[in-house]
Design a protein around this motif. Structure first.
Motif, PDB file in Angstrom:
ATOM      1  N   ASN A  48       0.825  -1.203   0.000  1.00  0.00           N
ATOM      2  CA  ASN A  48       0.000   0.000   0.000  1.00  0.00           C
ATOM      3  C   ASN A  48       0.863   1.258   0.000  1.00  0.00           C
ATOM      4  O   ASN A  48       1.397   1.663   1.038  1.00  0.00           O
ATOM      5  N   PRO A  49       1.024   1.916  -1.163  1.00  0.00           N
ATOM      6  CA  PRO A  49       1.868   3.121  -1.217  1.00  0.00           C
ATOM      7  C   PRO A  49       1.327   4.265  -0.364  1.00  0.00           C
ATOM      8  O   PRO A  49       2.091   5.134   0.061  1.00  0.00           O
ATOM      9  N   ASN A  50       0.027   4.280  -0.094  1.00  0.00           N
ATOM     10  CA  ASN A  50      -0.531   5.324   0.766  1.00  0.00           C
ATOM     11  C   ASN A  50       0.036   5.236   2.182  1.00  0.00           C
ATOM     12  O   ASN A  50       0.216   6.253   2.864  1.00  0.00           O
ATOM     13  N   ASP A  74       3.353   6.971   2.280  1.00  0.00           N
ATOM     14  CA  ASP A  74       3.219   8.435   2.343  1.00  0.00           C
ATOM     15  C   ASP A  74       3.068   8.900   3.782  1.00  0.00           C
ATOM     16  O   ASP A  74       3.653   9.917   4.188  1.00  0.00           O
ATOM     17  N   VAL A  75       2.264   8.180   4.567  1.00  0.00           N
ATOM     18  CA  VAL A  75       2.058   8.554   5.972  1.00  0.00           C
ATOM     19  C   VAL A  75       3.324   8.277   6.788  1.00  0.00           C
ATOM     20  O   VAL A  75       3.770   9.109   7.574  1.00  0.00           O
ATOM     21  N   ALA A  76       3.900   7.108   6.588  1.00  0.00           N
ATOM     22  CA  ALA A  76       5.083   6.721   7.359  1.00  0.00           C
ATOM     23  C   ALA A  76       6.240   7.686   7.154  1.00  0.00           C
ATOM     24  O   ALA A  76       7.032   7.930   8.075  1.00  0.00           O
ATOM     25  N   ALA A  77       6.334   8.268   5.965  1.00  0.00           N
ATOM     26  CA  ALA A  77       7.431   9.196   5.667  1.00  0.00           C
ATOM     27  C   ALA A  77       7.397  10.436   6.554  1.00  0.00           C
ATOM     28  O   ALA A  77       8.400  11.147   6.680  1.00  0.00           O
ATOM     29  N   ARG A  78       6.279  10.696   7.183  1.00  0.00           N
ATOM     30  CA  ARG A  78       6.150  11.872   8.060  1.00  0.00           C
ATOM     31  C   ARG A  78       6.589  11.577   9.499  1.00  0.00           C
ATOM     32  O   ARG A  78       6.849  12.499  10.264  1.00  0.00           O
ATOM     33  N   GLY A 119       8.415  -4.896  -5.553  1.00  0.00           N
ATOM     34  CA  GLY A 119       7.591  -5.975  -6.061  1.00  0.00           C
ATOM     35  C   GLY A 119       6.111  -5.799  -5.804  1.00  0.00           C
ATOM     36  O   GLY A 119       5.279  -6.419  -6.485  1.00  0.00           O
ATOM     37  N   ASN A 120       5.761  -4.955  -4.818  1.00  0.00           N
ATOM     38  CA  ASN A 120       4.335  -4.779  -4.529  1.00  0.00           C
ATOM     39  C   ASN A 120       3.963  -3.329  -4.200  1.00  0.00           C
ATOM     40  O   ASN A 120       2.917  -3.066  -3.621  1.00  0.00           O
ATOM     41  N   TYR A 121       4.832  -2.384  -4.582  1.00  0.00           N
ATOM     42  CA  TYR A 121       4.554  -0.970  -4.282  1.00  0.00           C
ATOM     43  C   TYR A 121       3.429  -0.445  -5.181  1.00  0.00           C
ATOM     44  O   TYR A 121       2.474   0.171  -4.717  1.00  0.00           O
ATOM     45  N   VAL A 122       3.531  -0.680  -6.488  1.00  0.00           N
ATOM     46  CA  VAL A 122       2.479  -0.314  -7.441  1.00  0.00           C
ATOM     47  C   VAL A 122       1.941  -1.562  -8.134  1.00  0.00           C
ATOM     48  O   VAL A 122       0.737  -1.710  -8.330  1.00  0.00           O
ATOM     49  N   ASP A 123       2.845  -2.475  -8.491  1.00  0.00           N
ATOM     50  CA  ASP A 123       2.407  -3.737  -9.102  1.00  0.00           C
ATOM     51  C   ASP A 123       1.487  -4.473  -8.129  1.00  0.00           C
ATOM     52  O   ASP A 123       1.709  -4.445  -6.916  1.00  0.00           O
ATOM     53  N   ARG A 129       3.282   7.350  -9.313  1.00  0.00           N
ATOM     54  CA  ARG A 129       2.955   7.113  -7.902  1.00  0.00           C
ATOM     55  C   ARG A 129       4.152   7.331  -6.993  1.00  0.00           C
ATOM     56  O   ARG A 129       4.012   7.768  -5.829  1.00  0.00           O
ATOM     57  N   PHE A 130       5.353   7.053  -7.482  1.00  0.00           N
ATOM     58  CA  PHE A 130       6.556   7.101  -6.656  1.00  0.00           C
ATOM     59  C   PHE A 130       7.054   8.533  -6.429  1.00  0.00           C
ATOM     60  O   PHE A 130       7.519   8.866  -5.339  1.00  0.00           O
TER      61      PHE A 130
END
Length: 630
Positions: free
Chosen positions: A95-97, A100-104, A114-118, A143-144
């Motif tokens: 789940n790339p979303n 996004d949260v974790a980066a904060r 292997g499973n970020y967008v694929d 997305r990245f």
């Protein structure tokens, strides 16, 4: 080009992870991962601090959802309130979303290409046209890049963490389940980082198969160099297991790369408490670090050697050594008798050495199933006196020091051993080896960088067209079992991955038993996939995603299956790497939900959502049924 003979750290670009510098001129950093529920702030803080107090310099936590990512804020605050500045790393899958949260709230975020967008892999076949493939890459970039922008704003580092077990179907279909596919999965994301001028990137390529792991990282280093990238590298053998097997397997894979100067941070993944990983990692880093500043080894690489895709060296068999034979194990034993009482109790269930060296004494008795090495002077004397008859004629073999090379032709034996060190005048020993294909070289070294010297000797032999088998002899003076196993495995790692090993001879001038030394030799060969002599357990270390008692389960499965020689069993806490890392496992036991387990035969799920209390017995039944049908 990597210097095969002289140790230098690879030059990597510096990265800042919170208060911690990595890469550049910084030391190799040590890290581990929590196994607690990331929603449990108190448990995570306490376990993180145990890791930190043990010497961990980074702490990773699983963040499988938004809720877990947001709680990193509280965990981070708790650790800081206790006076620790150790960076936290969020581990994100699917789940790339969440990333996004974790980066904060974390100093570093690990994403899995292997499973970020694929989509999650289903091991399906699908052909992509070049245009379709380009569209998929465009989706990744779209997305990245927003994620990278969040990381820039929050000064958050990123780990591009590729796992062999979670390659996307897209990559697998175009590149296969290969090091090339693993590296390309990584490079797709690194090219975007370079294009966006995002520099705080660390890369990892992990596999439970040490050969795949080492070859993939070597290929990545070459590929990055070609594209003018110098990002720091995180090393690890994923799902290494527990106990001595996990330690040996980790040391073979990580040690092979560290010994070539590759690696800026490491994690030893053991199915044990996370803080138990730290001393193992620390010893590996410190041991390999002792190579620094050694006397130069003037070796010349053999032009036909491929460091990226090594094949087993071409040899002509001497008896059962070399050519197509599995690598042998030589042991040192007084009169050929193992030195501990426990050996006689367990010998029936343990692999035993192919050859035993008894020096200037005859074996007390000659076992039909064993071969013995004795000093050439004793062998020559027996030959002269007509004593080499019966078992003695077929089971005894002479060993020569380099000073006795002139006598090799005077002694009649089907197999002879010659102890050699790099630096022996080439014109002397090469002529001898060419004239005597029955000679097995025993390569020794007391150099500060023994790997470099032993490599240099074999490359000199290959360049001269000499095809005699080579056994690597390693000598230690250790009383600690863990240290002995780690150092021996690290010293042998690159020699085995390079395809140079026809045998292994471990010696130790210390208080370790014969059994420990013998078991370690076989464990090292199995860790490098060169010789399988016991069941292999591909077990993950567990994390906050694990929803059953992993360690108790591993113990139950090991106890029930330890007699099944050559079987590979994957024991996975969840599906993140589950079926993929079990690519070459015969059977898999994978967490499917709270106290639910799915069973696999290879990568095929054969039973889903079994209650945990029934799962081990159902696995054993599956194995027994298959055995009965075979």
């Amino acid at each position: 080009m990597t210097d095969l003979f002289n140790y230098h750290r690879r030059e990597s670009s510096p990265v800042q992870v919170g208060a911690l510098g990595m890469g550049g001129d910084k030391p190799v950093r040590i890290q581990s991962m929590t196994t607690t529920d990331t929603n449990d702030t108190k448990a995570c803080v306490e376990q993180s601090e145990r890791i930190i107090k043990a010497g961990g310099e980074l702490v990773r936590l699983t963040t499988q959802g938004i809720k877990e990512s947001e709680n990193l804020k509280n965990i981070n605050a708790g650790i800081r309130a206790d006076g620790f500045s150790t960076p936290l790393v969020a581990d994100v899958h699917f789940n790339p979303n969440v990333a996004d949260v974790a980066a904060r709230y974390a100093e570093k975020v690990r994403i899995n290409p292997g499973n970020y967008v694929d989509p999650a892999r289903k091991f399906v076949k699908q052909e992509y046209t070049d245009e379709e493939y380009a569209q998929e890459l465009k989706k990744i970039e779209e997305r990245f890049v927003p994620f990278l922008n969040i990381c820039k704003e929050n000064h958050t580092a990123v780990r591009i963490g590729v796992n062999h077990g979670s390659l996307s179907d897209r990559i697998r279909n175009r590149y296969g389940d290969t090091p090339e596919g693993i590296v390309e999965s990584c490079m797709e994301f690194l090219r975007i980082c370079k294009k966006e001028r995002f520099a705080d990137v660390v890369i990892s390529i992990k596999a439970s198969n040490t050969v795949v792991m080492v070859r993939s990282v070597r290929l990545l280093v070459e590929t990055m160099e070609r594209e003018d990238m110098h990002y720091p590298l995180h090393l690890g053998v994923t799902e290494a297991g527990e106990g001595e097997d996990g330690r040996i397997k980790s040391a073979v894979g990580i040690g092979a790369l560290l010994a070539d100067g590759i690696g800026d941070t490491i994690r030893v993944s053991l199915s044990e408490e996370p803080e138990a990983e730290i001393p193992v990692a620390r010893h590996l880093v410190d041991y390999i670090g002792r190579k620094a500043g050694h006397l130069m080894i003037p070796g010349t690489p053999y032009e036909g050697f491929d460091w990226i895709r090594p094949a087993r060296r071409t040899t002509k068999a001497a008896g059962n050594i070399g050519e197509r034979h599995l690598p042998i194990v030589i042991m040192t034993g007084k009169k050929g008798v193992p030195q501990t009482a426990e050996t006689t109790k367990t010998q029936g269930t343990r692999p035993t050495a192919d050859y035993i060296y008894t020096g200037g004494e005859m074996p007390e008795s000659i076992d039909d199933n064993r071969k013995y090495i004795i000093d050439y002077t004793l062998y020559a004397q027996m030959q002269q006196q007509g004593q080499l008859k019966g078992k003695a004629a077929t089971n005894l073999f002479p060993i020569f020091p380099v000073t006795a090379m002139p006598f090799i032709g005077l002694v009649q034996a089907g197999v002879k051993f010659l102890v050699l060190q790099y630096g022996t005048p080439a014109e002397e020993y090469l002529a001898c080896l060419k004239a005597h294909p029955e000679v097995v070289v025993v390569s020794t070294s007391n150099h500060q960088n023994r790997l470099g010297e032993q490599r240099a000797l074999v490359h000199e032999m290959m360049a001269a067209g000499v095809t005699n088998p080579v056994v690597f002899a390693q000598m230690y003076r250790l009383n600690d079992k863990d240290e002995f196993q780690l150092e021996a495995a690290a010293d042998m790692g690159a020699l085995m991955i390079d395809g140079l090993t026809d045998g292994i001879w471990l010696m130790n001038d210390g208080n370790l038993s014969y059994d420990i030394i013998e078991d370690t030799a076989f464990g090292i060969l199995q860790a490098a996939r060169l010789r399988t002599t016991r069941t292999e357990y591909i077990s993950c270390p567990g994390c906050g995603r694990t929803l059953y008692d992993l360690r108790e389960t591993i113990a139950r499965i090991r106890e029930a299956t330890s007699e099944l020689k050559g079987l590979k069993i994957g024991i996975m806490g969840c599906i993140v790497n589950g079926p993929g890392e079990m690519a070459d496992a015969d059977y898999g036991y994978v967490g499917a939900g709270p106290k639910k387990v799915s069973l696999y035969r290879g990568q095929q799920c054969v039973e889903k959502n079994i209650p945990e209390e029934e799962a081990v017995e159902r696995l054993l039944k599956l194995i027994r049924d298959d055995k009965d049908k075979a």
